[in-house]
Design an enzyme around this catalytic site. Structure first.
Site, PDB file in Angstrom:
ATOM      1  N   GLU A 208     -15.091   1.905   5.564  1.00 56.45           N
ATOM      2  CA  GLU A 208     -13.925   2.502   4.921  1.00 56.45           C
ATOM      3  C   GLU A 208     -14.260   3.936   4.537  1.00 56.45           C
ATOM      4  O   GLU A 208     -15.348   4.165   4.000  1.00 56.45           O
ATOM      5  CB  GLU A 208     -13.529   1.728   3.663  1.00 56.45           C
ATOM      6  CG  GLU A 208     -12.205   2.252   3.095  1.00 56.45           C
ATOM      7  CD  GLU A 208     -11.718   1.473   1.868  1.00 56.45           C
ATOM      8  OE1 GLU A 208     -12.450   0.608   1.363  1.00 56.45           O
ATOM      9  OE2 GLU A 208     -10.611   1.748   1.442  1.00 56.45           O
TER      10      GLU A 208
ATOM     11  N   GLU B 186     -15.439  -4.032   0.103  1.00 55.39           N
ATOM     12  CA  GLU B 186     -14.899  -5.387   0.248  1.00 55.39           C
ATOM     13  C   GLU B 186     -14.873  -5.915   1.679  1.00 55.39           C
ATOM     14  O   GLU B 186     -14.017  -6.757   2.002  1.00 55.39           O
ATOM     15  CB  GLU B 186     -13.469  -5.402  -0.302  1.00 55.39           C
ATOM     16  CG  GLU B 186     -12.427  -4.627   0.544  1.00 55.39           C
ATOM     17  CD  GLU B 186     -12.169  -3.203   0.083  1.00 55.39           C
ATOM     18  OE1 GLU B 186     -13.051  -2.613  -0.574  1.00 55.39           O
ATOM     19  OE2 GLU B 186     -11.082  -2.671   0.396  1.00 55.39           O
TER      20      GLU B 186
ATOM     21  N   GLU C  52     -14.112  -6.502  -5.824  1.00 57.34           N
ATOM     22  CA  GLU C  52     -14.317  -6.666  -4.373  1.00 57.34           C
ATOM     23  C   GLU C  52     -13.847  -8.042  -3.918  1.00 57.34           C
ATOM     24  O   GLU C  52     -13.246  -8.185  -2.854  1.00 57.34           O
ATOM     25  CB  GLU C  52     -15.787  -6.444  -3.994  1.00 57.34           C
ATOM     26  CG  GLU C  52     -16.377  -5.108  -4.445  1.00 57.34           C
ATOM     27  CD  GLU C  52     -15.518  -3.895  -4.127  1.00 57.34           C
ATOM     28  OE1 GLU C  52     -14.824  -3.886  -3.096  1.00 57.34           O
ATOM     29  OE2 GLU C  52     -15.533  -2.937  -4.937  1.00 57.34           O
TER      30      GLU C  52
ATOM     31  N   HIS D  73     -10.126  -8.170  -3.565  1.00 61.74           N
ATOM     32  CA  HIS D  73      -9.661  -7.491  -2.353  1.00 61.74           C
ATOM     33  C   HIS D  73      -9.474  -8.463  -1.193  1.00 61.74           C
ATOM     34  O   HIS D  73      -8.754  -8.173  -0.241  1.00 61.74           O
ATOM     35  CB  HIS D  73     -10.674  -6.433  -1.906  1.00 61.74           C
ATOM     36  CG  HIS D  73     -10.427  -5.050  -2.436  1.00 61.74           C
ATOM     37  ND1 HIS D  73      -9.185  -4.456  -2.439  1.00 61.74           N
ATOM     38  CD2 HIS D  73     -11.288  -4.121  -2.938  1.00 61.74           C
ATOM     39  CE1 HIS D  73      -9.300  -3.228  -2.933  1.00 61.74           C
ATOM     40  NE2 HIS D  73     -10.555  -3.001  -3.250  1.00 61.74           N
TER      41      HIS D  73
HETATM   42  N1  TRP Z   1     -12.762   0.019  -1.002  1.00 60.36           N
HETATM   43  C1  TRP Z   1     -13.870   0.304  -1.883  1.00 60.36           C
HETATM   44  C2  TRP Z   1     -13.453  -0.233  -3.228  1.00 60.36           C
HETATM   45  O1  TRP Z   1     -13.536  -1.354  -3.511  1.00 60.36           O
HETATM   46  C3  TRP Z   1     -14.138   1.762  -1.984  1.00 60.36           C
HETATM   47  C4  TRP Z   1     -15.240   2.291  -1.162  1.00 60.36           C
HETATM   48  C5  TRP Z   1     -16.499   1.813  -1.090  1.00 60.36           C
HETATM   49  C6  TRP Z   1     -15.236   3.443  -0.365  1.00 60.36           C
HETATM   50  N2  TRP Z   1     -17.241   2.629  -0.277  1.00 60.36           N
HETATM   51  C7  TRP Z   1     -16.497   3.611   0.163  1.00 60.36           C
HETATM   52  C8  TRP Z   1     -14.268   4.362  -0.062  1.00 60.36           C
HETATM   53  C9  TRP Z   1     -16.814   4.672   0.976  1.00 60.36           C
HETATM   54  C10 TRP Z   1     -14.569   5.421   0.760  1.00 60.36           C
HETATM   55  C11 TRP Z   1     -15.828   5.584   1.283  1.00 60.36           C
HETATM   56  O2  TRP Z   1     -12.906   0.360  -4.042  1.00 60.36           O
HETATM   57 ZN    ZN Z   2     -11.248  -1.326  -4.251  1.00 65.01          ZN
END
Ligand code: TRP
Ligand code: ZN
Length: 896
Positions: free
Chosen positions: A125, A268, A302, A305
């Site tokens: 992500e 997540e 997490e 999610h």
């Molecule tokens: N989706 C992750 C969260 O739970 C956020 C995240 C983790 C993220 N690592 C990342 C976003 C690296 C951007 C880049 O909130």
């Molecule tokens: Zn999140």
């Protein structure tokens, strides 16, 4: 290396993908220097989109081979994209095979596939999957994944990916393999793999429905004794989502893996969450109460999610708050429900609001201000913000307020009924909650309510009361407005749920009866403000009441309540709403800080807190029934950054000096009370991280800090001596660290003995060393001593710029969290900042861009800070080879 002008991505330009990817079969030959990735996909044209070429995303990949249906094909490489023009016509599925290599060992961005401590991890992500293979790397392309991992068995005994382990075995040359199949379709950003020497704490659980699941927490050998709390948090999370929302775990196996090199908190990935060690590892000796609480909420976040984000995901990255705002709301509710007691729930609420107001309100007022659902971005990584997360959570919370708790649960069920397995928008979510609650204020006001998604900026709510003794009525006039933000000069009124109570002058709660109501309506009441200006008139009021407005912080607005000191003292003493009770104390302190800052007395030593304030604080501290945790929150003065937000022109040194002087006065004036508080709240038994014990430790810690401050002026050595003793004997990290920080923040000479001792004790505990670095970089400035100390810390053998936790513990603790030391009249803090932004950008743009935001609010600074800050930002912006991440931040900072 970097590709010219980065394009602006706009929400309104969204179009569906020209191809769907149904299945992905990945084979990895893991090697730090050269990992081979074979990607075999089944694709088909999207019948709803006009025929066009296939443009796959890719970044820092070496392409070796492309086959379509087993045959060689022509292709182009265009600005990072792999473009295939001669694909089969029609809508039949076809096979695409792509073979690439990449270099995980050299991946310092920690996006895509990287090596940390001789193990492999991924972070996909938002757009990291394209650094692993060519793909339609966007969240609305959902595919079924099967993954084969091959690696040296001795070096990488554990091979993990999403879903279920379906096969494993030995290969030639000491290598082995594991094959994983994920039963759920998912977007590429949820892909993950992990390979290395790891050990797991395991727990089997049975769900309400009677299904068996295996929970695993993987860490490096030696860290197993720090996984109990994370596992407990995970078990609580599973049970909570079933109980509160009827959402159960949809996998046989759920894994958490900890890594010490990670850009953010945790991720997540489906069935294989990857965590920063900071949010997994804890035992009484190494982690504080705050760490324990953070672990609980991040593990919950997490896990939650899995439904809000994974089962239902985002159509595009503009919808990020669809999953993040909702999931933060869910983790906040989870922590409140686990805390149990109403007062412990209130403490959690106050802490959450404090984050919102000290971090999100400034963002909403600065150059990076954006709506909860942004309209445009250059680099999506810059939009993982407190606005998308924390303000997004407040928007979901307001929906719950407007439809009620049960109505909200119904809305969630309808949301999953409609959208399970799909990539959707914030509109879809709001529509589901509203549709499940026809006739509710949310359903009636939905289009206006959705301005919370589209309009940036923090609304102001101005309240003024008028008491009519003859008519025995009380009229509250409410006016709302919202300042312009970049690209949004004019705002329309918001829907503002407003919790309200009226207190009689003696503090009694009055029954509320609107002029239009035949009888008083009992219980907690929320009014919904929708107009730019409106009034509420209450009848049968015998004396001028004190209004308790915005109870529970029912909307993310700045309330201008026009409160007098007398009213605030009444609220602080009597309000039945704990949030507003705390808030009254904060306002009393804030009003004084603002007054002292405005007074032109250079020597803050002359500043004198009034008896009324001190007595009120004493009243709370000595209160027979209030919780220790709540007392600690009331007795803690508003943060310097929060005070700064209330001012038009900011002199950070002056704010620091005034706040410090107030802190010292409270220390002196309440010296006996602090002593009582310390003696009666210090923990002696075994360590438990529950809210009651941690509240007691927090109050004892604050008391000890205050007592060391008193000693600093009187020259008394008793309390510093006690703090040092406590530091040495403490049975847990919370007490030990509080004692150490009492010595450091009072500037006592014993700190010079305690700090090296602490380092020696914990030299092998990376997360504890982070605290050691952060404490020193965040220490109160005394004659400009912090910056030289920070430069020395960076030269310490344990400092490592490539490790984000360590970089943050020194650089961010100084630049982002120590305004009194960072803003220097000689601009040396800004010079340091610009050097670090540039240095970090070459390694890890995502982390560099977060640091770059330390000067977001430069326009508010007084001279000479303002001019110097602008120059420092311009110096960064003048670099020609900046990442898109940092470029976007500094460009916005300099924009008119
Ligand atoms: N989706 C992750 C969260 O739970 C956020 C995240 C983790 C993220 N690592 C990342 C976003 C690296 C951007 C880049 O909130
Ligand atoms: Zn999140």
């Amino acid at each position: 290396m970097r590709e010219g002008q980065a394009p602006v991505i706009r929400r309104e330009d969204y179009t569906a993908p020209a191809f769907w990817i149904d299945t992905v079969d990945l084979t990895f030959d893991l090697d730090p220097a050269k990992t081979r990735v074979l990607n075999r996909m089944k694709l088909r044209r999207n019948p709803d989109v006009a025929t066009q070429a296939l443009r796959l995303d890719g970044e820092e990949l070496n392409l070796a081979r492309v086959l379509v249906n087993g045959q060689g094909t022509s292709f182009k490489l265009d600005g990072g994209h792999l473009v295939l023009e001669n694909l089969p016509d029609g809508h039949e599925p076809f096979e695409l095979e792509i073979f690439t290599t990449c270099c995980p060992a050299k991946n310092s961005k920690l996006m895509g596939l990287y090596v940390s401590n001789d193990s492999f991890f991924t972070q996909c992500e938002a757009e990291g999957f394209r650094r692993i293979t060519y793909f339609l790397d966007r969240p609305d392309v959902m595919a079924s994944y099967s993954v084969t991992l091959r690696a040296d068995k001795a070096r990488y005994p554990v091979l993990l990916s999403n879903g279920n382990l379906v096969d494993q075995g030995a290969l030639d040359d000491g290598r082995h393999f594991a094959k994983w199949v994920d039963p759920h379709r998912k977007p590429s950003y949820l892909f993950a793999l992990v390979a290395g020497q790891l050990v797991a704490r395991e727990q089997r659980i049975t769900s309400r429905a009677g299904k068996e699941h295996l929970l695993q927490v993987f860490v490096r050998p030696g860290d197993l004794d720090k996984t109990e709390h994370a596992m407990n948090s995970l078990m609580h999370s599973v049970a909570w989502d079933e109980a509160r929302f009827g959402l159960s775990l949809d996998l046989e196996r759920f894994m958490i893996v900890a890594t010490s090199d990670f850009n953010m908190g945790a991720m997540e990935n489906k069935g294989l969450n990857i965590f920063n060690t900071k949010y997994v590892l804890a035992n009484a000796a190494t982690a504080t109460d705050t760490d324990y609480a953070n672990i609980e909420s991040v593990v919950g976040h997490e896990y939650f999610h899995n439904w809000t984000g994974n089962r239902v995901t985002c159509r595009d990255w503009f919808q990020l708050s669809l999953k993040e705002g909702l999931t933060v709301f869910r983790d906040q509710e989870f922590s409140q429900d686990l805390a149990g007691e109403p007062s412990a729930r209130a403490v959690k609420r106050i802490e959450d609001v404090r984050v919102l107001r000290t971090a999100q309100f400034p963002e909403d007022a600065g150059p990076m201000a954006h709506p909860v659902r942004p309209d445009q971005y250059i680099e999506i990584n810059n939009f993982y913000t407190v606005t998308v997360y924390e303000k997004g959570a407040e928007v979901v919370r307001m929906m719950q307020t407007l439809v009620g708790r049960e109505g909200f649960t119904k809305g969630m069920s309808l949301y999953f009924e409609r959208h399970d397995g799909h990539a959707v928008t914030c509109d879809d979510f709001a529509q589901a909650i509203a549709d499940a609650n026809p006739g509710s204020a949310l359903a009636v006001l939905l289009p206006q309510f959705k301005r919370w998604y589209s309009q940036a900026g923090t609304p102001r709510l101005q309240a003024s009361g008028h008491y009519d003794a003859a008519a025995r009525t009380y009229t509250l006039t409410l006016a709302q407005s919202c300042p312009p933000t970049p690209g949004q000069p004019h705002k329309e009124p918001f829907v503002i749920p407003m919790g309200l109570g009226l207190l009689a002058p003696d503090g009694r709660e009055l029954p509320l009866q609107l002029a239009t109501e035949a009888a008083p309506v009992p219980g907690h009441r929320t009014f919904v403000v929708t107009q730019a200006s409106e009034t509420l008139t209450f009848q049968n009021i015998d004396a001028e009441p004190v209004p308790s407005i915005l109870r529970g912080f029912s909307a993310p607005v700045i309330l201008d309540g026009g409160y007098t000191d007398a009213q605030l003292l009444t609220l602080l003493a009597h309000d039945s709403d704990p949030f507003n009770r705390w808030e009254a104390g904060q306002r009393l302190a804030l009003n004084r800080a603002i007054k002292y800052i405005a007074e032109d007395n250079q020597g803050t030593r002359t500043l004198a807190l009034d008896e009324a304030f001190i007595e009120a604080m004493r009243g709370v501290l000595r209160h027979p029934t209030l919780d220790a945790a709540f007392k600690e929150l009331v007795l803690t003065l508003p943060a310097e950054t929060y005070i700064a937000e209330q001012l038009d022109v900011v002199d950070p040194q002056r704010i620091h000096a005034v706040r410090e002087a107030m802190r010292e006065q409270l220390a002196h004036a309440l010296a006996d009370d602090w002593q009582w508080a310390y003696e009666t709240h210090r923990d002696t038994g075994g360590y438990q991280p529950d809210p009651v014990s941690s509240g007691r430790r927090a109050l004892a810690g604050l008391a000890l800090t205050q007592l060391c401050l008193v000693a600093r002026q009187s020259g008394d050595t008793v309390w510093p001596g006690k703090a040092y003793q406590r530091f040495k004997d403490a049975g847990n990290m919370t007490d030990r660290f509080n004692a150490l920080s009492a010595l450091v923040s009072s500037g006592h000479s014993l700190a010079a003995q305690a700090l090296p001792r602490f380092h020696a004790l914990f030299k092998d505990e990376a997360l504890v060393l982070d605290k050691w670095f952060a404490l020193q970089a965040g220490a109160p400035d005394r004659g400009g001593n912090v910056l030289p100390a920070v430069r020395q810390l960076m030269a310490h053998p344990d400092f490592n710029l490539r490790n984000p936790n360590r970089a943050r513990s020194v650089i961010f603790s100084y630049c982002n969290a120590n305004p009194g030391a960072f803003h220097r009249t000689d601009a040396a803090g800004y010079v340091f900042w610009s050097e670090r932004v540039i240095e970090l950008d070459a390694l890890n743009p995502q982390v560099a861009a977060r640091l770059a935001r330390a000067l977001d609010r430069w326009k508010k600074l007084a001279e000479p800070y303002r001019h110097a800050a602008r120059e420092a930002i311009a110096r960064v912006a003048a670099k020609t080879d900046l990442s898109n991440d940092v470029r976007e931040v500094v460009t916005r900072a300099l924009a008119e």
